[in-house]
Motif scaffolding. Structure first.
Motif, PDB file in Angstrom:
ATOM      1  N   GLY A  31       0.802  -1.221  -0.170  1.00 18.90           N
ATOM      2  CA  GLY A  31      -0.086   0.102   0.120  1.00 18.90           C
ATOM      3  C   GLY A  31       0.908   1.241   0.134  1.00 18.90           C
ATOM      4  O   GLY A  31       0.264   2.383   0.352  1.00 18.90           O
ATOM      5  N   LEU A  32       2.093   1.191  -0.246  1.00 16.44           N
ATOM      6  CA  LEU A  32       2.911   2.442  -0.231  1.00 16.44           C
ATOM      7  C   LEU A  32       2.888   3.129  -1.553  1.00 16.44           C
ATOM      8  O   LEU A  32       2.820   2.455  -2.795  1.00 16.44           O
ATOM      9  CB  LEU A  32       4.475   2.026  -0.096  1.00 16.44           C
ATOM     10  N   SER A  33       2.840   4.426  -1.502  1.00 17.19           N
ATOM     11  CA  SER A  33       2.858   5.264  -2.495  1.00 17.19           C
ATOM     12  C   SER A  33       4.404   5.504  -2.881  1.00 17.19           C
ATOM     13  O   SER A  33       5.152   5.281  -2.115  1.00 17.19           O
ATOM     14  CB  SER A  33       1.989   6.410  -2.482  1.00 17.19           C
ATOM     15  N   TYR A  34       4.690   6.059  -4.218  1.00 25.55           N
ATOM     16  CA  TYR A  34       5.897   6.612  -4.584  1.00 25.55           C
ATOM     17  C   TYR A  34       6.550   7.640  -3.677  1.00 25.55           C
ATOM     18  O   TYR A  34       7.560   7.804  -3.180  1.00 25.55           O
ATOM     19  CB  TYR A  34       6.091   7.053  -6.054  1.00 25.55           C
ATOM     20  N   GLY A  35       5.547   8.563  -3.023  1.00 26.81           N
ATOM     21  CA  GLY A  35       5.831   9.703  -2.014  1.00 26.81           C
ATOM     22  C   GLY A  35       6.234   9.049  -0.886  1.00 26.81           C
ATOM     23  O   GLY A  35       7.100   9.270  -0.236  1.00 26.81           O
ATOM     24  N   ARG A  36       5.541   7.805  -0.340  1.00 28.31           N
ATOM     25  CA  ARG A  36       5.717   7.212   1.018  1.00 28.31           C
ATOM     26  C   ARG A  36       7.008   6.515   0.956  1.00 28.31           C
ATOM     27  O   ARG A  36       7.856   6.625   1.989  1.00 28.31           O
ATOM     28  CB  ARG A  36       4.767   6.293   1.133  1.00 28.31           C
ATOM     29  N   LYS A  40      10.311   7.214   3.192  1.00 22.92           N
ATOM     30  CA  LYS A  40      10.705   6.079   4.245  1.00 22.92           C
ATOM     31  C   LYS A  40      12.456   5.694   3.685  1.00 22.92           C
ATOM     32  O   LYS A  40      13.177   4.995   4.477  1.00 22.92           O
ATOM     33  CB  LYS A  40      10.071   5.050   4.191  1.00 22.92           C
ATOM     34  N   THR A  41      12.857   6.283   2.633  1.00 23.61           N
ATOM     35  CA  THR A  41      14.055   5.774   2.151  1.00 23.61           C
ATOM     36  C   THR A  41      14.993   7.359   1.835  1.00 23.61           C
ATOM     37  O   THR A  41      14.313   8.180   1.913  1.00 23.61           O
ATOM     38  CB  THR A  41      14.159   5.025   0.934  1.00 23.61           C
ATOM     39  N   HIS A  42      16.200   7.079   1.261  1.00 24.05           N
ATOM     40  CA  HIS A  42      17.106   8.205   0.769  1.00 24.05           C
ATOM     41  C   HIS A  42      16.984   8.284  -0.569  1.00 24.05           C
ATOM     42  O   HIS A  42      17.864   9.097  -1.234  1.00 24.05           O
ATOM     43  CB  HIS A  42      18.271   7.922   1.306  1.00 24.05           C
ATOM     44  N   TYR A  43      15.899   7.755  -1.231  1.00 24.49           N
ATOM     45  CA  TYR A  43      15.827   8.039  -2.723  1.00 24.49           C
ATOM     46  C   TYR A  43      14.608   8.482  -2.928  1.00 24.49           C
ATOM     47  O   TYR A  43      13.537   8.723  -2.259  1.00 24.49           O
ATOM     48  CB  TYR A  43      15.810   6.673  -3.492  1.00 24.49           C
ATOM     49  N   SER A  44      14.514   9.521  -4.289  1.00 25.35           N
ATOM     50  CA  SER A  44      13.290  10.391  -4.575  1.00 25.35           C
ATOM     51  C   SER A  44      12.324   9.623  -5.127  1.00 25.35           C
ATOM     52  O   SER A  44      12.598   8.332  -5.564  1.00 25.35           O
ATOM     53  CB  SER A  44      13.989  11.301  -5.255  1.00 25.35           C
ATOM     54  N   ARG A  45      11.272  10.278  -5.442  1.00 22.74           N
ATOM     55  CA  ARG A  45       9.895   9.725  -5.951  1.00 22.74           C
ATOM     56  C   ARG A  45      10.365   9.346  -7.324  1.00 22.74           C
ATOM     57  O   ARG A  45       9.989   8.172  -7.876  1.00 22.74           O
ATOM     58  CB  ARG A  45       8.843  10.723  -5.804  1.00 22.74           C
ATOM     59  N   SER A  46      11.008  10.168  -8.119  1.00 18.37           N
ATOM     60  CA  SER A  46      11.510   9.881  -9.304  1.00 18.37           C
ATOM     61  C   SER A  46      12.177   8.883  -9.496  1.00 18.37           C
ATOM     62  O   SER A  46      12.182   7.872 -10.531  1.00 18.37           O
ATOM     63  CB  SER A  46      11.917  11.052 -10.060  1.00 18.37           C
ATOM     64  N   SER A  47      12.996   8.694  -8.673  1.00 16.02           N
ATOM     65  CA  SER A  47      14.079   7.491  -8.587  1.00 16.02           C
ATOM     66  C   SER A  47      13.147   6.316  -8.449  1.00 16.02           C
ATOM     67  O   SER A  47      13.535   5.287  -9.347  1.00 16.02           O
ATOM     68  CB  SER A  47      15.172   7.433  -7.716  1.00 16.02           C
ATOM     69  N   ARG A 241      16.308  19.094   0.198  1.00 15.70           N
ATOM     70  CA  ARG A 241      16.123  17.986  -0.912  1.00 15.70           C
ATOM     71  C   ARG A 241      15.120  18.350  -2.057  1.00 15.70           C
ATOM     72  O   ARG A 241      14.202  19.051  -1.556  1.00 15.70           O
ATOM     73  CB  ARG A 241      15.703  16.795  -0.467  1.00 15.70           C
ATOM     74  N   ILE A 242      15.208  18.157  -3.335  1.00 14.80           N
ATOM     75  CA  ILE A 242      14.931  18.569  -4.321  1.00 14.80           C
ATOM     76  C   ILE A 242      14.538  17.478  -5.321  1.00 14.80           C
ATOM     77  O   ILE A 242      15.532  16.543  -5.327  1.00 14.80           O
ATOM     78  CB  ILE A 242      15.370  19.898  -5.211  1.00 14.80           C
ATOM     79  N   GLU A 243      13.275  17.267  -5.870  1.00 15.36           N
ATOM     80  CA  GLU A 243      12.979  16.173  -6.641  1.00 15.36           C
ATOM     81  C   GLU A 243      12.359  16.726  -7.891  1.00 15.36           C
ATOM     82  O   GLU A 243      11.838  17.950  -7.953  1.00 15.36           O
ATOM     83  CB  GLU A 243      12.031  15.246  -5.789  1.00 15.36           C
ATOM     84  N   SER A 244      12.448  15.986  -9.020  1.00 18.39           N
ATOM     85  CA  SER A 244      11.730  16.149 -10.337  1.00 18.39           C
ATOM     86  C   SER A 244      12.384  17.372 -11.004  1.00 18.39           C
ATOM     87  O   SER A 244      11.654  18.219 -11.588  1.00 18.39           O
ATOM     88  CB  SER A 244      10.242  16.234 -10.094  1.00 18.39           C
ATOM     89  N   GLU A 268      20.844  13.169 -13.174  1.00 16.97           N
ATOM     90  CA  GLU A 268      19.410  12.569 -12.861  1.00 16.97           C
ATOM     91  C   GLU A 268      18.752  13.913 -12.629  1.00 16.97           C
ATOM     92  O   GLU A 268      18.768  14.745 -13.233  1.00 16.97           O
ATOM     93  CB  GLU A 268      19.486  11.551 -11.978  1.00 16.97           C
ATOM     94  N   ARG A 269      17.898  13.801 -11.554  1.00 15.22           N
ATOM     95  CA  ARG A 269      16.804  14.819 -11.423  1.00 15.22           C
ATOM     96  C   ARG A 269      16.397  15.422  -9.956  1.00 15.22           C
ATOM     97  O   ARG A 269      15.657  15.835  -9.565  1.00 15.22           O
ATOM     98  CB  ARG A 269      15.471  14.440 -11.885  1.00 15.22           C
ATOM     99  N   ASP A 270      17.224  14.615  -9.017  1.00 16.74           N
ATOM    100  CA  ASP A 270      17.086  14.992  -7.551  1.00 16.74           C
ATOM    101  C   ASP A 270      18.813  14.993  -6.891  1.00 16.74           C
ATOM    102  O   ASP A 270      19.693  14.552  -7.608  1.00 16.74           O
ATOM    103  CB  ASP A 270      16.112  14.088  -6.844  1.00 16.74           C
ATOM    104  N   THR A 271      18.536  15.723  -5.753  1.00 20.32           N
ATOM    105  CA  THR A 271      19.838  16.092  -4.938  1.00 20.32           C
ATOM    106  C   THR A 271      19.306  16.278  -3.655  1.00 20.32           C
ATOM    107  O   THR A 271      18.089  16.598  -3.268  1.00 20.32           O
ATOM    108  CB  THR A 271      20.821  16.813  -5.533  1.00 20.32           C
ATOM    109  N   TYR A 272      20.297  16.253  -2.633  1.00 17.02           N
ATOM    110  CA  TYR A 272      20.266  16.832  -1.230  1.00 17.02           C
ATOM    111  C   TYR A 272      21.500  17.433  -0.606  1.00 17.02           C
ATOM    112  O   TYR A 272      22.365  17.201  -1.100  1.00 17.02           O
ATOM    113  CB  TYR A 272      19.780  15.593  -0.317  1.00 17.02           C
TER     114      TYR A 272
END
Length: 309
Positions: A31-36, A40-47, A241-244, A268-272
């Protein structure tokens, strides 16, 4: 040689497709979404979208964090990942050619001396030897694959063993899954992190295991780019952190005392960013985060106005 390389590439591609399909099934079941997953991890939604759609092969760390977030046993997913990296066995050789037909003897003159009969050592090899020669290359290739799988299993055990991937305070604690298989975020006091407050200043959040209890406390958007301020209670620190985004876009965090940290997207498309320390007398509410898109000369901050020193 070209056919063998092409066959190996196709086999690796099929294994990656199976890994992506398995991860999608686990995501749906949990039931996890890409946002969740990103939270919960150190990888972005787009990753995660690229990993689960088969557009990019996830790293071993990404697979381990995905399994922990979804409450799934990571061994089966790691086995699929190892299958992608394992070389595909080459095609089995065809059957060995049979013995050449015996030559028709020519009658010799009665005065000629007859040749002695061939000994057992000079005779053609028996059928069992021919079959052994045919199967030997295939057995050797199977042995290589089995050995590679064994190495992958040993590596997984070493990664998961106590003390692996430790920070300054010892082994990093993995978030545990509940009885229903849903990931539960551990309390701040149960997480072993590598730094706390001032000792986290300018350090990598993932290297210090600060991502396990991190939450997004500020969020804003700029032309579709997601800008987030992440906070870890266990580490008493924040990072941006920025994504997309796109290559060249940047994120900056600044505290009330004027300490400022910036990170720019290089691939890629994100960093922190690295971390800023917070405490009771200088909470995360006093930290400003800004995202910038240089090619449009635009910037968006949260809060809208910088915190006054």
């Amino acid at each position: 040689m070209f056919d063998e390389e092409e066959s190996g590439s196709e086999s690796s591609g099929r294994a990656q497709d199976r890994l992506a399909a398995r991860m999608r099934a686990v995501k749906e079941r949990s039931g996890l979404s890409y946002g969740r997953l990103a939270a919960k991890t150190h990888y972005s939604r787009s990753s995660w979208e690229r990993f689960l759609n088969g557009k990019q092969l996830p790293s071993r760390v990404a697979v381990e964090q995905f399994a922990a977030a979804a409450g799934e046993d990571e061994e089966s997913l790691i086995a699929l990942l190892d299958e992608v990296h394992s070389p595909a066995p080459g095609p089995a050789p065809g059957p060995a050619p049979g013995p050449a037909p015996a030559a028709v003897p020519v009658s010799a003159p009665e005065s000629a001396v007859s040749s002695p009969a061939p000994t057992a050592a000079q005779e053609e090899p028996g059928p069992w030897r021919l079959r052994a020669r045919a199967w030997l290359p295939a057995a050797r290739a199977l042995g290589y694959v089995t050995f590679g799988a064994l190495l992958g299993t040993v590596a997984s055990v070493l990664v998961l063993a106590p003390g692996a991937g430790t920070g300054q305070d010892g082994a990093a604690a993995r978030p545990s899954a509940s009885a229903e298989g849903v990931q539960s975020t551990p309390a701040a006091g149960t997480i072993k992190v590598g730094c706390k407050s001032d000792t986290c200043l300018r350090r990598e959040p993932q290297a210090m295991d600060c991502q396990w209890d991190a939450t997004t406390v500020r969020q804003t958007f700029l032309r579709g780019m997601q800008i987030e301020l992440r906070y870890s209670a266990a580490c008493q620190s924040v990072w941006g952190r920025i994504e997309s985004g796109a290559i060249g876009d940047s994120v900056t965090i600044k505290d009330k005392g004027g300490t400022e940290l910036t990170a720019q997207i290089r691939v890629e498309r994100d960093t922190y960013t690295r971390m800023l320390a917070v405490a009771a007398d200088r909470p995360w509410q006093e930290v400003t985060i800004c995202g910038a898109i240089p090619r449009f000369h635009e910037q968006e901050c949260s809060p809208d106005r910088p915190v006054q020193p």
